[in-house]
Design an enzyme around this catalytic site. Structure first.
Site, PDB file in Angstrom:
ATOM      1  N   ALA A 256       0.798  -1.235   0.000  1.00  0.00           N
ATOM      2  CA  ALA A 256       0.000   0.000   0.000  1.00  0.00           C
ATOM      3  C   ALA A 256       0.829   1.283   0.000  1.00  0.00           C
ATOM      4  O   ALA A 256       0.267   2.375   0.122  1.00  0.00           O
ATOM      5  CB  ALA A 256      -1.020   0.037   1.150  1.00  0.00           C
ATOM      6  N   ALA A 257       2.158   1.174  -0.183  1.00  0.00           N
ATOM      7  CA  ALA A 257       2.964   2.406  -0.239  1.00  0.00           C
ATOM      8  C   ALA A 257       2.534   3.267  -1.437  1.00  0.00           C
ATOM      9  O   ALA A 257       2.435   4.496  -1.338  1.00  0.00           O
ATOM     10  CB  ALA A 257       4.444   2.066  -0.336  1.00  0.00           C
ATOM     11  N   GLY A 258       2.264   2.607  -2.564  1.00  0.00           N
ATOM     12  CA  GLY A 258       1.810   3.349  -3.755  1.00  0.00           C
ATOM     13  C   GLY A 258       0.459   4.014  -3.510  1.00  0.00           C
ATOM     14  O   GLY A 258       0.209   5.140  -3.946  1.00  0.00           O
ATOM     15  N   ASP A 259      -0.423   3.314  -2.810  1.00  0.00           N
ATOM     16  CA  ASP A 259      -1.746   3.885  -2.500  1.00  0.00           C
ATOM     17  C   ASP A 259      -1.601   5.073  -1.549  1.00  0.00           C
ATOM     18  O   ASP A 259      -2.303   6.079  -1.684  1.00  0.00           O
ATOM     19  CB  ASP A 259      -2.645   2.827  -1.858  1.00  0.00           C
ATOM     20  CG  ASP A 259      -2.803   1.615  -2.761  1.00  0.00           C
ATOM     21  OD1 ASP A 259      -2.818   1.791  -3.994  1.00  0.00           O
ATOM     22  OD2 ASP A 259      -2.886   0.495  -2.234  1.00  0.00           O
TER      23      ASP A 259
END
Ligand code: RIB
Length: 312
Positions: A256-259
């Site tokens: 979820a780093a991209g989110d």
């Protein structure tokens, strides 16, 4: 300004292991958890935790996961009036393995996310119509690629038509995005793998990332932000090109780093920040998210983000 997220909602089934298994191997892991996730829902929670009014358009299945996911979104102040329970199928799930060095493998089974279609696009249109008639500024619409591509294209076109700002996270990676989608997107935010797929050549460093950004820009996208993981990110627009800072942290789990990045970006723009300031905020939100385990539990609140920025 408010943010609308049109996209996926998953329950993440997370196994922690000493290393990622190889084909055919049975590996004994450390732990197992069910954690709310899904690229769309993660982005919605990321924005809402930063204090921006957020609405979600998507679907959950008629099962226990669906009820838990809906409740979780609502507990985070995400408006779910446009998230029906689809009793014809199960909720989306993601089977995730995270190893001791925080690398991961993810397999997604779409379930209800795979049924997102015309009825959901109609709900989005109504939401856009009511917001653009009553507000002085148009909303920001966040899209990803975990619901059917035709629905993503229709959502982008509907948003573009009313002057909303469209931000596309082209994840999971694919190489077949239609030109009509790119033309409706104001900001695209691929990571290296996704940028390689879209550009048709390997993006492995800053120079190749710049070439890919310029190609996507020529194909009609307003601003291209390429996320380079621990090497930061770069941004290319019609009249500027700049590096986005890195916030060094101890990574525990990069799911979820991209989110988190896209949520931080949208929240910054919704609060009136410049693109450069919003991308710096996005990088900080992404950095904070990798310091905690899990998708939605790792997303920072406004107070956590402010404290982190003040400490740097
Ligand atoms: O981007 C992270 C997300 O990808 C996880 O939460 C998982 O649900 C998959 O969709």
């Amino acid at each position: 300004m408010s943010v609308i997220v049109f996209g996926s909602i998953n329950m993440d089934l997370v196994a922690r292991t000493p290393r990622l298994p190889v084909a055919g191997e049975t590996l004994v892991g450390y732990s197992f958890e069910t954690i709310p996730g899904g690229k769309g829902a993660n982005q919605a929670v990321a924005v809402a935790r930063l204090g921006i009014p957020t609405q979600m358009v998507g679907r959950v299945g008629g099962d226990e996961f669906g009820r838990t996911l809906l409740q979780g979104l609502q507990d985070n102040q995400v408006d779910c009036a446009a998230v029906p329970i689809d009793n014809s199928t199960h909720s989306g799930v993601a089977v995730i393995t995270v190893d001791a060095s925080s690398e991961n493998h993810i397999v997604v089974i779409p379930g209800a996310n795979g049924r997102v279609g015309e009825a959901d696009i109609e709900r989005l249109r109504q939401m856009l119509a009511s917001q653009t008639s009553s507000a002085t500024t148009s909303p920001i619409v966040l899209l990803q690629l975990e619901v059917p591509l035709e629905a993503v294209v229709a959502a982008a076109e509907a948003a573009k038509q009313v002057g909303a700002t469209v931000i596309l996270d082209p994840a999971p990676a694919r190489c077949d995005l239609p030109e009509s989608l790119l033309a409706a997107v104001d900001i695209i935010t691929p990571n290296q793998v996704e940028a390689s797929q879209l550009a048709g050549f390997e993006v492995h460093d800053r120079d190749s990332a710049k070439q890919a950004a310029s190609l996507l820009h020529q194909r009609g996208v307003g601003a291209v932000i390429i996320k380079l993981g621990k090497d930061g990110a770069l941004c290319l627009t019609a009249d500027s090109s700049f590096d986005i800072p890195v916030f060094p942290v101890q990574a525990v789990d990069t799911v979820a780093a991209g989110d988190a990045f896209n949520g931080g970006l949208a929240a910054g723009l919704a609060a009136g920040q410049t693109l450069s300031a919003a991308t710096t905020q996005a990088a900080a939100v992404a950095a904070l998210s990798v310091t905690k385990a899990g998708a939605q539990p790792s997303l920072p609140t406004r107070a956590e983000l402010d404290a982190f920025l003040a400490s740097r």
